[in-house]
Design an enzyme around this catalytic site. Structure first.
Site, PDB file in Angstrom:
ATOM      1  N   LYS A  76       0.860  -1.185   0.000  1.00  0.00           N
ATOM      2  CA  LYS A  76       0.000   0.000   0.000  1.00  0.00           C
ATOM      3  C   LYS A  76       0.893   1.230   0.000  1.00  0.00           C
ATOM      4  CE  LYS A  76      -3.926   2.166   2.393  1.00  0.00           C
ATOM      5  NZ  LYS A  76      -4.946   2.044   3.460  1.00  0.00           N
ATOM      6  N   SER A 152      -9.979   2.385   2.365  1.00  0.00           N
ATOM      7  CA  SER A 152      -9.016   3.085   1.532  1.00  0.00           C
ATOM      8  C   SER A 152      -7.999   2.163   0.846  1.00  0.00           C
ATOM      9  CB  SER A 152      -8.239   4.105   2.374  1.00  0.00           C
ATOM     10  OG  SER A 152      -7.438   3.437   3.347  1.00  0.00           O
ATOM     11  N   SER A 176     -10.499   0.118   6.560  1.00  0.00           N
ATOM     12  CA  SER A 176      -9.840   0.148   5.249  1.00  0.00           C
ATOM     13  C   SER A 176      -9.152  -1.127   4.794  1.00  0.00           C
ATOM     14  CB  SER A 176      -8.815   1.281   5.221  1.00  0.00           C
ATOM     15  OG  SER A 176      -9.482   2.490   5.002  1.00  0.00           O
TER      16      SER A 176
HETATM   17  N1  GLN Z   1     -13.572   4.958   5.511  1.00  0.00           N
HETATM   18  C1  GLN Z   1     -12.966   5.414   6.717  1.00  0.00           C
HETATM   19  C2  GLN Z   1     -12.505   6.849   6.561  1.00  0.00           C
HETATM   20  O1  GLN Z   1     -12.714   7.392   5.542  1.00  0.00           O
HETATM   21  C3  GLN Z   1     -11.855   4.524   7.115  1.00  0.00           C
HETATM   22  C4  GLN Z   1     -10.617   4.731   6.362  1.00  0.00           C
HETATM   23  C5  GLN Z   1      -9.476   3.885   6.875  1.00  0.00           C
HETATM   24  O2  GLN Z   1      -9.688   2.878   7.550  1.00  0.00           O
HETATM   25  N2  GLN Z   1      -8.276   4.320   6.576  1.00  0.00           N
HETATM   26  O3  GLN Z   1     -11.942   7.431   7.437  1.00  0.00           O
END
Ligand code: GLN
Length: 486
Positions: A76, A152, A176
Site C-alpha cells: 500500500k 481506503s 480500510s
Molecule cells: N472509511 C474510513 C474513513 O474514511 C476509514 C478509512 C481507513 O480505515 N483508513 O476514514
C-alpha cells in the site's frame, strides 16, 4: 502460479520449479497488461522488483529461505519504502521519494525476503471507503469495473482480486482493510492496535491506524501477519509482546467455539442479499460445531459519529506537517511565507482531506473541544466496554463487514455522510482497538462478493484466523475469481 496459495508458491520456489525472478516477471507482465483497466498500482519499478527477486533467489540457493522468501507482495502506498516514490494517494506527495523503510517494509522485504511488486493505490491519506479520493484516480473493482473496490486500501484489494499480486499490505483506521477485502471477495485482517509497527506508515489518525494484510485466504494472511507483526521500539504505541506465529491454531476444530451475534448488526440497514449470505454462513458455522449466542453492543450506533470526530481531529494535527517547507508539494508562486503555506495546502490536498482538516480543527478548537472531542472520547470508552461485556459471553463476534456489496463509481462520492455510513460495521472495532477480519461468504444477485466480519478480543488474531480458515476448508467462496481477461 498467478492464483496459487503462498504455501504452494513457497513449495514451488523451494523445489526450484520456478525462480523468484520468474515469479516476479509473471506478475509484472500481468500488471502491465491489466493495470491500465484497473488502476490498482500507482508505482511499478521493474528493475527494483527484479533486483529484489535476484537477492531472494540467492537466499533460496544458499538454503537461507524463510516461509515467504521470494514471494511477491504489493505494498500500500502509505508505507515508506526507501528509494520508492511514496505518495499516500496525494498530490502533496506526488514526487516524494521515501528516504527510509517503514518497519513493515523492513520486516517483510529485508527480513522475510518478500519481493515488492510496487506501490498500490489508495484513498488520499487513507480517507475514504471507495478509493475515489485518490489523486491518482479511482480504482476499478475486478468483479465489475464500473464499481468501486472499497477503500481506503482499494488498490491492495483490486490487485489481489485480479491476480496482479498474491497478497498485499493494507492499513485500517476505520475499516480500510476489511471493507475492500469484503467488496473484492478476499480475506483481510486488521490486528489488535499496537501489533504492527506504525513507523514509516504515513499517519492519518494515530490512535486508530493499524497495518495488516489482504490476501485470498486466512492461511495466507496468517503467514504474512506473522512476518509483519512484532514489537518495534521506533513506534511508541507498539506493544511489547513475544513474537507470535499466527498460523499456530489454523487447524484446530471449532467445536465449542462460542460465536456472538450482536443484535444491533442484524437490524435494518443491511442489504437483503448481504444478510442472507451472512445467515447462510452462520448455519455453516453451526455445522462446524460452533455455538451461536446473542450479544449486544448497545453503543455501536454511536461509532460513526464518534469516529468522524476523533479521526479528523487526529488527522488535522498529523497533516499539519505538510506545509510545503521541507518536503512534499510546494505551490509554484507565492508572495510570502503565509501565502506559501496557504497555496501549497490548498493545491496539494484534495477535497476530502480538506474536509477532515476543517472538521478536525473545529472540534479541537476552544469552546468546541469539550462538546465534540471529549464527548467522542467518552463514547469511545463506552464502545470498548460494550465489547468487553460481549466477550464475557462469546469467543468471536460475527456480523456483516459492509452494509452493501460494491457500489457504483460516483454513487456516494458527492455525499460524504452516505460514504461515512458504509463504515457502520467496521469502525467500532478500531475505536476499541480490537482485531477484525473479513472473509468472503457468498455473492449477491449481481454476482458481487459479500464479506463476513469476525471480531476477536484483544490478541485473538490466531483464533480469528482459525475461525476463518475452518470456514474456508468447508466452503469455496474464497476460491472464486472474477472473470477478467486471462
Ligand atoms: N472509511 C474510513 C474513513 O474514511 C476509514 C478509512 C481507513 O480505515 N483508513 O476514514
Amino acid at each position: 502460479m498467478i492464483r496459487a496459495s503462498l504455501k504452494t508458491l513457497r513449495a514451488a520456489l523451494a523445489e526450484k520449479k520456478i525462480s523468484s525472478v520468474e515469479l516476479a516477471r509473471l506478475f509484472l507482465d500481468r500488471i502491465a497488461r491489466l493495470n491500465p483497466e484497473l488502476n490498482a498500482f500507482i508505482t511499478v519499478d521493474e528493475d527494483k522488483t527484479l533486483a529484489a527477486a535476484r537477492t531472494a533467489d540467492a537466499r533460496i540457493g544458499a538454503g537461507e529461505a524463510g516461509a515467504l522468501t521470494g514471494i511477491p507482495i504489493a505494498q500500500k502506498d502509505i508505507f515508506c519504502a526507501k528509494g520508492w516514490r511514496t505518495t499516500c494517494g496525494s498530490r502533496m506527495l506526488e514526487n516524494f521519494i521515501a528516504p527510509y523503510d517503514a518497519t513493515v517494509v523492513t520486516k517483510l522485504e529485508q527480513d522475510a525476503g518478500m519481493v515488492s511488486l510496487g506501490k498500490v493505490n489508495m484513498d488520499e491519506f487513507a480517507m475514504g471507503s471507495s478509493n475515489e479520493t485518490s489523486y491518482f484516480g479511482a480504482v476499478n473493482n475486478p468483479w465489475d469495473k464500473t464499481r468501486v473496490p472499497g477503500g481506503s486500501s482499494g488498490g491492495s484489494a483490486a490487485a489481489v482480486a485480479a491476480g496482479l499480486a498474491p497478497v498485499a499490505t493494507g492499513t485500517d483506521t476505520g475499516g480500510s482493510i476489511r471493507q475492500p477485502a469484503a467488496l473484492c471477495g478476499l480475506t483481510g485482517i486488521k490486528p489488535t492496535y499496537g501489533t504492527v509497527s506504525r513507523y514509516g506508515m504515513i499517519a492519518f489518525a494515530s490512535s486508530l491506524d493499524q497495518g495488516g494484510v489482504i490476501g485470498r485466504s486466512a492461511e495466507d494472511c496468517a503467514l504474512v501477519l506473522s512476518a509483519m507483526a512484532g514489537f518495534d521500539e521506533k513506534d511508541s504505541t507498539s506493544l511489547e509482546r513475544p513474537p507470535e506465529n499466527y498460523s499456530r491454531c489454523l487447524d484446530e476444530p471449532l467445536a465449542g467455539l462460542r460465536i456472538g451475534l450482536p443484535q444491533e448488526f442484524f437490524k435494518e440497514g443491511c442489504a437483503a442479499d448481504v444478510m442472507s449470505a451472512i445467515e447462510a454462513a452462520i448455519a455453516e458455522y453451526k455445522n462446524l460445531g460452533a455455538e451461536i449466542v446473542a450479544v449486544s453492543l448497545p453503543n455501536a450506533h454511536l461509532s460513526v459519529p464518534a469516529y468522524y470526530v476523533i479521526a479528523p481531529a487526529e488527522a488535522s494535527s498529523n497533516l499539519s506537517r505538510f506545509d510545503g517547507v521541507r518536503y512534499g508539494y510546494r505551490a509554484p508562486e507565492y508572495a510570502d511565507l503565509t501565502e506559501m503555506y496557504e497555496k501549497s495546502r490548498a493545491q496539494g490536498f484534495g477535497a476530502e482531506v480538506k474536509r477532515r482538516i476543517l472538521i478536525g480543527t473545529y472540534v479541537l478548537s476552544h469552546g468546541y473541544y469539550d462538546a465534540y472531542y471529549l464527548q467522542a472520547q467518552r463514547i469511545r470508552r463506552l464502545i470498548a466496554d460494550d465489547f468487553t461485556a460481549a466477550f464475557q459471553q462469546c469467543d468471536v463476534i460475527l456480523g456483516p463487514t459492509s452494509p452493501t456489496t460494491a457500489f457504483r463509481q460516483g454513487e456516494k462520492a458527492a455525499d460524504p455522510v452516505q460514504m461515512y455510513l458504509s463504515d457502520i460495521y467496521t469502525i467500532a472495532v478500531n475505536l476499541a482497538g480490537l482485531p477484525g477480519l473479513s472473509l468472503s461468504c457468498g455473492f449477491d444477485h449481481q454476482g458481487l462478493p459479500v464479506g463476513l466480519q469476525l471480531i476477536g478480543n484483544y490478541f485473538a488474531e490466531a483464533r480469528l484466523l482459525a475461525t476463518a480458515h475452518a470456514y474456508q476448508q468447508a466452503t469455496d467462496w474464497h476460491l472464486r475469481r472474477p472473470a477478467l481477461a486471462a
